[in-house]
Design a protein around this motif. Sequence first.
Motif, PDB file in Angstrom:
ATOM      1  N   MET A 158      -1.455   7.234  -0.725  1.00 25.72           N
ATOM      2  CA  MET A 158      -0.093   6.879  -0.350  1.00 25.72           C
ATOM      3  C   MET A 158       0.312   7.535   0.973  1.00 25.72           C
ATOM      4  N   LEU A 159       0.011   8.820   1.130  1.00 26.34           N
ATOM      5  CA  LEU A 159       0.376   9.529   2.355  1.00 26.34           C
ATOM      6  C   LEU A 159      -0.325   8.958   3.579  1.00 26.34           C
ATOM      7  N   GLY A 160      -1.517   8.413   3.394  1.00 32.11           N
ATOM      8  CA  GLY A 160      -2.248   7.858   4.515  1.00 32.11           C
ATOM      9  C   GLY A 160      -1.678   6.550   5.025  1.00 32.11           C
ATOM     10  N   VAL A 161      -0.817   5.890   4.239  1.00 27.44           N
ATOM     11  CA  VAL A 161      -0.358   4.545   4.588  1.00 27.44           C
ATOM     12  C   VAL A 161       1.157   4.458   4.765  1.00 27.44           C
ATOM     13  N   VAL A 162       1.913   5.264   4.036  1.00 29.99           N
ATOM     14  CA  VAL A 162       3.350   5.035   3.905  1.00 29.99           C
ATOM     15  C   VAL A 162       4.080   5.091   5.243  1.00 29.99           C
ATOM     16  N   LEU A 163       3.734   6.032   6.117  1.00 31.81           N
ATOM     17  CA  LEU A 163       4.463   6.164   7.374  1.00 31.81           C
ATOM     18  C   LEU A 163       4.167   5.009   8.322  1.00 31.81           C
ATOM     19  N   ASN A 220      -9.597   3.120   3.536  1.00 32.16           N
ATOM     20  CA  ASN A 220     -10.203   4.187   4.341  1.00 32.16           C
ATOM     21  C   ASN A 220      -9.922   5.561   3.759  1.00 32.16           C
ATOM     22  N   PHE A 221      -8.723   5.749   3.216  1.00 32.32           N
ATOM     23  CA  PHE A 221      -8.375   7.045   2.636  1.00 32.32           C
ATOM     24  C   PHE A 221      -8.916   7.209   1.222  1.00 32.32           C
TER      25      PHE A 221
END
Length: 284
Positions: A158-163, A220-221
Amino acid sequence: MTPSNFAALAPTVRQHRYLEPSVFWSIRQGFSKRLALAIASVSLIVPLLIWSAVSYSGLVTPLFLPAPTVVIAAGIKMLTEDNLLFDVLVSSSRVLAGFLVAAIIGVPLGIAMGTFHSMDNLFAPLVGTVRYMPVTAFVPLIVIWLGLGEVSKILIIMLGVVLYNAIMVADAVKFIPNEMINVAYTLGASRRDILFKVIMPAAFPSILDTLRVNISGAWNFLIIAELVAAQNGLGFKIIQAQRFLQTEKVLFCIAIIGIIGLVIDYGLRWISRKLTPWADQGRS
């Protein structure tokens, strides 16, 4: 007056140069589906032929680049003996969960940032700063805070995509012409009407494109997420095969991820065409 004088007074006729029709270099014009399929096939077949030529000729050691048949044989063995399908399902569920959370948070945040200057000034500095922080740096903290369970893996994805969801959606909203909003105000629309009847329908095609593009980041993440004490999953299989220098298994798992991504991409494109038939479907 001489004829030469009449010629000098006559208006100069501009010579227009007409473009010749082109099959490959036409700009946003019709393209044969049969030719498109042929070009797509070439783009896949040529790398495969180069791989086969390099591997079968012995130019590269099989440890570094095994032949396609070796990779396929290793994949069949993983599917029949190592329960690879279960790993595919586990990884897909992790990616889906992480990406859904990222969409639930990122899309409304992006709409708010693109619509209201107050929200943009509030969140843009935070989003712009955290976006450049590598997710891998947060892995030890996530393990300390949440442990080694599934929640920590989903949070990493989630952190890898949300921003990126938030920033791209905000940009899509900002590109909506002000004339559309001003006309709605002139017709008596409220702020709520502007948000739900003008901004969101206008930005919806771009939001779908944003999700389609960023779901590749979720995959990817996945490898990073499955470094956190995972016992199954495609990322776990890749890391395990890497430790024993089983390159053919690594390549097969990577190919599986690529195939899943291709299916998701075309599926989201189909959904976009069905839900937004008014949008320009020629964009990538």
